[in-house]
Design a protein around this motif. Structure first.
Motif, short mmCIF file in Angstrom:
data_model
loop_
_atom_site.label_atom_id
_atom_site.label_comp_id
_atom_site.label_asym_id
_atom_site.label_seq_id
_atom_site.Cartn_x
_atom_site.Cartn_y
_atom_site.Cartn_z
N ARG A 8 0.85 -1.19 0.00
CA ARG A 8 0.00 0.00 0.00
C ARG A 8 0.88 1.24 0.00
NH1 ARG A 8 -3.10 0.53 4.93
NH2 ARG A 8 -1.17 -0.28 5.84
N ALA A 9 0.46 2.25 -0.75
CA ALA A 9 1.21 3.49 -0.82
C ALA A 9 0.26 4.67 -0.98
CB ALA A 9 2.19 3.46 -2.00
N ILE A 23 -4.88 5.91 -1.66
CA ILE A 23 -4.13 4.73 -1.25
C ILE A 23 -4.27 3.69 -2.34
CG2 ILE A 23 -3.80 2.97 0.51
CD1 ILE A 23 -3.21 5.84 1.43
N ARG A 39 10.86 -2.52 5.56
CA ARG A 39 9.43 -2.53 5.84
C ARG A 39 9.15 -1.32 6.72
NH1 ARG A 39 4.67 -1.73 7.00
NH2 ARG A 39 3.12 -3.37 7.30
N ARG A 41 7.49 1.17 9.14
CA ARG A 41 6.52 1.14 10.23
C ARG A 41 5.95 2.52 10.54
NH1 ARG A 41 4.83 -3.98 10.41
NH2 ARG A 41 6.60 -5.42 10.47
N SER A 42 6.74 3.54 10.27
CA SER A 42 6.26 4.91 10.55
C SER A 42 7.00 5.89 9.68
CB SER A 42 6.47 5.26 12.04
OG SER A 42 7.86 5.26 12.35
N SER A 43 6.37 7.04 9.50
CA SER A 43 6.96 8.15 8.76
C SER A 43 6.41 9.43 9.38
CB SER A 43 6.62 8.05 7.27
OG SER A 43 7.22 9.10 6.53
N HIS A 101 6.02 7.24 2.17
CA HIS A 101 4.63 7.04 2.56
C HIS A 101 4.09 5.80 1.86
CE1 HIS A 101 4.26 11.52 3.84
NE2 HIS A 101 4.97 10.79 4.67
N ALA A 102 4.75 4.71 2.15
CA ALA A 102 4.41 3.41 1.59
C ALA A 102 4.91 2.35 2.56
CB ALA A 102 5.05 3.22 0.21
N GLU A 103 4.45 1.12 2.38
CA GLU A 103 4.80 0.05 3.31
C GLU A 103 6.23 -0.45 3.14
OE1 GLU A 103 0.69 -2.19 4.42
OE2 GLU A 103 1.46 -2.53 2.37
N LEU A 310 -1.81 5.58 7.65
CA LEU A 310 -1.58 5.87 6.23
C LEU A 310 -2.88 6.12 5.49
CD1 LEU A 310 0.52 6.04 3.92
CD2 LEU A 310 0.13 3.59 3.54
N MET A 333 2.14 3.07 9.53
CA MET A 333 1.77 2.14 8.46
C MET A 333 1.03 0.92 9.05
SD MET A 333 3.06 3.88 6.06
CE MET A 333 4.19 5.25 6.02
#
Length: 333
Positions: A8-9, A23, A39, A41-43, A101-103, A310, A333
């Motif tokens: 997902r992005a 999304i 992978r 987890r956060s942004s 901003h993606a997984e 997200l 995420m």
């Protein structure tokens, strides 16, 4: 570890307001030589993401053109050819030119820092941009010394509040400006000595003289540009250093050359996103070496204004554009 083929992005479908964000499923990127697959987890959300969405700040070459996101924290799940620094499962964070901003994302293995287990993902993902920008501006650009006075414009922003804490750790006395007293109050809780809100022409120099007994400010971090540049130059002490970081208040300003010459001032501009990879590696490693220990022991901590999943990225953009935030907007995420 099984890695999916799709992720997902948050995708910018066209230039416009927050409603143009969607999304979508995108292929998981493949790490190249010297790269790791993370992978995420956060942004966190940054002004550059908002400008990119609006069509005013295109992504640099080599990153996704329609997936924003400049900072991340997550786990290494794969290594490209010749990438040997990180084991699968390592907790890391860092900066990228876009795509956070993606997984999943790929980045150079030397352009990430280890994340202590004591840091939760929200803090770890919101730390790189603010901490690296502030640390590089103060140390790499302004060459801060213990005893310096530092003035931060937009001190209630994510970078501003982090810069207050880092400057204090480096032995400086810190002042700031903000749109509202409430934002100054938040900065005071983090170590700000005094602050001011906008006034008539010359207000910054008047405040600086009051704060410093007439001497002026050694270092100004200007996250706004525009008329703040002229105001800052007038507020600087002899051999003062002005570091330009942002342009939210405008792209143009005037300089009084009398101040520049007589006080032997230095004006420098800085940006992280478009720097060559070796320079981005250098500032990330300085962050890992000098700032991460402060994050680990709580001496420096990015202030989280709010957190969004997200799926609510459009709401996060709306919140940032309200200009009511004090600190970072975290994305999980």
């Amino acid at each position: 570890m099984t890695i999916p083929t799709e992720m997902r992005a948050a995708v910018i479908t066209r230039a416009g307001g927050p409603d143009v964000l969607a999304i979508q499923n995108r292929p998981v990127p493949t790490p190249g030589p010297g790269e790791v697959l993370v992978r995420v987890r956060s942004s966190a959300l940054n002004r550059a993401d908002v400008l990119q969405r609006a069509g005013r700040y295109p992504a640099p070459p080599g990153v996704p053109i329609d997936i924003p996101g400049l900072e991340f924290a997550g786990e290494v799940v794969g290594n490209g050819p010749d990438a040997l620094l990180w084991s699968v499962g390592a907790r890391v964070c860092g900066l990228v030119g876009g795509g956070a901003h993606a997984e999943y994302l790929v980045t150079h293995e030397r352009a990430v820092a280890a994340v202590p287990h004591a840091l939760d993902w929200a803090i770890a993902g919101a730390a790189p941009e603010a901490c690296i920008t502030a640390h590089d501006a103060l140390v790499g650009q302004a060459q801060i010394r213990p005893g310096d006075t530092v003035l931060i414009h937009a001190v209630g922003s994510g970078v501003g509040l982090t810069a207050v804490q880092i400057a204090r750790q480096l032995g400086a006395t810190v002042f700031g400006t903000a749109r509202t007293e409430s934002k100054l109050d938040i900065a005071r809780d983090l170590g700000l000595t005094a602050g001011a809100t906008p006034g008539e022409r010359g207000w910054v120099a008047l405040a600086a003289k009051e704060w410093t007994g007439g001497r002026g400010i050694d270092i100004v971090l200007d996250l706004l540009g525009g008329d703040y540049v002229r105001e800052s130059v007038a507020a600087l002490a002899p051999k003062g250093r002005l570091v330009l970081i942002g342009t939210l208040a405008g792209l143009e300003s005037t300089l009084d050359l009398r101040y520049m010459l007589s006080r032997r001032l230095t004006v420098r501009g800085t940006v992280l996103r478009s720097r060559p990879i070796e320079e981005r590696i250098a500032v990330t490693q300085a962050f890992a070496r000098e700032v991460m220990p402060w994050l680990a022991n709580g001496a420096v901590q990015p202030r989280i204004d709010c957190t969004f999943p997200l799926e609510q990225i459009a709401d996060a953009h709306t919140r940032m554009e309200s200009n009511e935030t004090a600190g970072k907007i975290a994305i999980l995420m």
